[in-house]
Design an enzyme around this catalytic site. Structure first.
Site, PDB file in Angstrom:
ATOM      1  N   HIS A  42       1.231  -1.125   0.195  1.00  0.00           N
ATOM      2  CA  HIS A  42      -0.086  -0.099  -0.007  1.00  0.00           C
ATOM      3  C   HIS A  42       1.221   1.238  -0.156  1.00  0.00           C
ATOM      4  O   HIS A  42       1.575   2.003   1.203  1.00  0.00           O
ATOM      5  CB  HIS A  42      -1.050  -0.135   1.660  1.00  0.00           C
ATOM      6  CG  HIS A  42      -2.270   1.222   0.787  1.00  0.00           C
ATOM      7  ND1 HIS A  42      -3.715   0.602   1.063  1.00  0.00           N
ATOM      8  CD2 HIS A  42      -1.976   1.994   1.351  1.00  0.00           C
ATOM      9  CE1 HIS A  42      -4.311   1.918   0.854  1.00  0.00           C
ATOM     10  NE2 HIS A  42      -3.007   3.058   1.373  1.00  0.00           N
ATOM     11  N   CYS A  43       1.264   1.567  -1.912  1.00  0.00           N
ATOM     12  CA  CYS A  43       1.389   2.828  -1.120  1.00  0.00           C
ATOM     13  C   CYS A  43       0.985   4.003  -1.861  1.00  0.00           C
ATOM     14  O   CYS A  43       0.140   2.993  -2.967  1.00  0.00           O
ATOM     15  CB  CYS A  43       3.238   2.827  -1.160  1.00  0.00           C
ATOM     16  SG  CYS A  43       3.296   1.669  -2.732  1.00  0.00           S
ATOM     17  N   HIS A  44       1.713   5.521  -2.427  1.00  0.00           N
ATOM     18  CA  HIS A  44       1.067   5.858  -3.681  1.00  0.00           C
ATOM     19  C   HIS A  44       2.213   7.261  -4.377  1.00  0.00           C
ATOM     20  O   HIS A  44       3.117   7.178  -3.444  1.00  0.00           O
ATOM     21  CB  HIS A  44      -0.162   7.256  -3.429  1.00  0.00           C
ATOM     22  CG  HIS A  44      -1.343   6.632  -1.825  1.00  0.00           C
ATOM     23  ND1 HIS A  44      -2.598   5.943  -2.702  1.00  0.00           N
ATOM     24  CD2 HIS A  44      -1.206   6.714  -0.516  1.00  0.00           C
ATOM     25  CE1 HIS A  44      -2.925   5.276  -1.074  1.00  0.00           C
ATOM     26  NE2 HIS A  44      -1.799   5.975  -0.278  1.00  0.00           N
ATOM     27  N   ARG A 135     -10.355   0.428  -5.529  1.00  0.00           N
ATOM     28  CA  ARG A 135     -10.733   1.153  -4.082  1.00  0.00           C
ATOM     29  C   ARG A 135     -11.806   1.679  -3.665  1.00  0.00           C
ATOM     30  O   ARG A 135     -11.862   2.068  -4.980  1.00  0.00           O
ATOM     31  CB  ARG A 135      -9.808   1.684  -3.462  1.00  0.00           C
ATOM     32  CG  ARG A 135      -9.770   2.311  -2.312  1.00  0.00           C
ATOM     33  CD  ARG A 135      -8.413   2.835  -2.239  1.00  0.00           C
ATOM     34  NE  ARG A 135      -8.044   2.547  -0.316  1.00  0.00           N
ATOM     35  CZ  ARG A 135      -6.927   4.094  -0.046  1.00  0.00           C
ATOM     36  NH1 ARG A 135      -6.911   5.218  -0.511  1.00  0.00           N
ATOM     37  NH2 ARG A 135      -6.838   3.653   0.845  1.00  0.00           N
ATOM     38  N   HIS A 192      -5.678  -0.442   5.893  1.00  0.00           N
ATOM     39  CA  HIS A 192      -4.735   0.083   7.350  1.00  0.00           C
ATOM     40  C   HIS A 192      -5.873  -0.656   8.732  1.00  0.00           C
ATOM     41  O   HIS A 192      -6.534   0.094   9.754  1.00  0.00           O
ATOM     42  CB  HIS A 192      -5.226   1.677   7.544  1.00  0.00           C
ATOM     43  CG  HIS A 192      -4.472   1.872   6.085  1.00  0.00           C
ATOM     44  ND1 HIS A 192      -3.880   2.025   5.728  1.00  0.00           N
ATOM     45  CD2 HIS A 192      -4.835   3.472   5.241  1.00  0.00           C
ATOM     46  CE1 HIS A 192      -3.488   2.723   4.450  1.00  0.00           C
ATOM     47  NE2 HIS A 192      -3.830   3.949   4.442  1.00  0.00           N
ATOM     48  N   ASP A 258       2.213   2.934   3.182  1.00  0.00           N
ATOM     49  CA  ASP A 258       1.138   3.910   3.013  1.00  0.00           C
ATOM     50  C   ASP A 258       1.873   5.383   3.012  1.00  0.00           C
ATOM     51  O   ASP A 258       0.948   6.994   3.093  1.00  0.00           O
ATOM     52  CB  ASP A 258       0.381   4.629   4.384  1.00  0.00           C
ATOM     53  CG  ASP A 258      -0.942   4.846   4.436  1.00  0.00           C
ATOM     54  OD1 ASP A 258      -1.040   4.991   3.113  1.00  0.00           O
ATOM     55  OD2 ASP A 258      -1.253   5.933   4.956  1.00  0.00           O
ATOM     56  N   ASN A 263      -2.015  13.523   4.653  1.00  0.00           N
ATOM     57  CA  ASN A 263      -3.850  13.369   5.202  1.00  0.00           C
ATOM     58  C   ASN A 263      -3.574  13.059   7.044  1.00  0.00           C
ATOM     59  O   ASN A 263      -3.896  12.604   7.022  1.00  0.00           O
ATOM     60  CB  ASN A 263      -4.711  13.209   4.944  1.00  0.00           C
ATOM     61  CG  ASN A 263      -5.147  13.997   3.330  1.00  0.00           C
ATOM     62  OD1 ASN A 263      -4.842  14.702   2.758  1.00  0.00           O
ATOM     63  ND2 ASN A 263      -5.787  13.140   2.600  1.00  0.00           N
TER      64      ASN A 263
END
Length: 310
Positions: A42-44, A135, A192, A258, A263
């Protein structure tokens, strides 16, 4: 311990102010040695903004965090593979994700954010680019939860491709929508650890997650420890909860950084500290192998050996 340096830029603003703080420009290397082919599930990525400007329909303004920076970070942490999740920071523009998948040449898989009016031909194009999931966000600052009708429609669109359904909820959302999540006719991934309030919702959320995991169709990402923690770095107050999930269903847990941690309201985490926390969440070599290598191969379709084209 050596350091890795990365440059970041604040997001280009229009009507939405940039999220703060920026990711760490200096990250330590972790003490924990990860197994070969370990995966960040999970990363962006955001940008580069000169090629992929931020759209007006985004829900927040991210920092510039392109694939090149992600690759540098992963190389320093010992992560060979990753799943890049499209973010509302780029609205409905998936070009940054698709570009990163092309740059990775087999190193990455992707998760998209779709609507019921997405054309099947578009989904086929994403699938060919190594997107393997869609998602649904339930958090208010990301647009709020989709309707049950929209979820059913999107799930039907991606079913022919065998994609998983990623669900981003808070603890309150998990409690409210547990039956709806259980009814999804596809493999489901809870992001998460469902983000429970450790002081108010932990026991009921853990019981719901155990029940969902026992269905055999639900997976959970042991990510976001920095978001759940009440104590702050190094986030050890989250370990008992995360470890209980790993021990309950070791064959259906994943780990994610993450990055770049958008945010968040507290201090920016050091990704090396998050990696080192894996040793406490999954204390055995066998469990870490499942968490970081075997389970991502099963869920995301990575090859059993290094399939990156060099």
């Amino acid at each position: 311990m050596t350091e890795i340096k990365t440059d970041f830029k604040a997001g280009v603003t229009t009507d939405i102010e940039p999220a703060a703080p920026l990711p760490r420009s200096v990250t330590m290397t972790p003490k924990l040695r990860l197994p070969p082919l370990a995966c960040d599930a999970h990363c962006h990525v955001f940008g580069p903004f000169d090629r992929f400007p931020l759209p007006s329909d985004r829900s927040f303004t991210p920092p510039e965090a392109p694939e090149a920076a992600l690759r540098t970070l992963h190389d320093s942490l010992g992560l060979a593979r990753a799943v890049i999740v499209h973010s509302q920071g780029h609205g409905r523009d998936h070009r940054p994700l698709l570009d990163a998948l092309a740059e990775g040449r087999g190193r990455y898989r992707g998760v998209a954010v779709l609507t019921p009016d997405t054309a099947p031909s578009e989904i086929a194009r994403f699938d060919a680019a190594r997107v393997c999931g869609v998602r649904f966000n339930f958090l208010a600052h990301l647009g709020g939860g989709p309707s049950a009708e929209a979820m059913r429609a999107v799930t039907a669109l991606v079913r022919p491709f065998g994609w998983h359904i990623a669900v981003h909820v808070t603890g309150a959302d998990l409690i409210r929508y547990a039956d709806a999540i259980a009814a999804i006719d596809a493999r489901v991934v809870i992001d998460h650890m469902a983000r429970p309030d450790l002081e108010a919702e932990l026991d009921v959320c853990r019981a719901i997650l155990f029940r969902l995991l026992d269905s055999g169709r639900v997976w959970v990402k042991l990510s976001g420890s920095d978001r759940l923690s009440e104590a702050g770095a190094p986030y050890r107050d989250v370990v008992p909860y995360a470890r209980s999930l790993a021990e309950h269903a070791p064959e259906r847990v994943l780990w994610g950084s993450d990055w770049p941690h958008v945010n968040i309201s507290g201090p920016m985490p050091d990704d090396a500290a998050l990696v080192d926390l894996i040793a406490e969440i999954a204390p055995s070599t066998a469990l870490r192998q499942r968490l970081l290598v075997d389970n991502p191969i099963e869920l995301f379709g990575f090859g059993p050996s290094d399939d990156v084209v060099l």
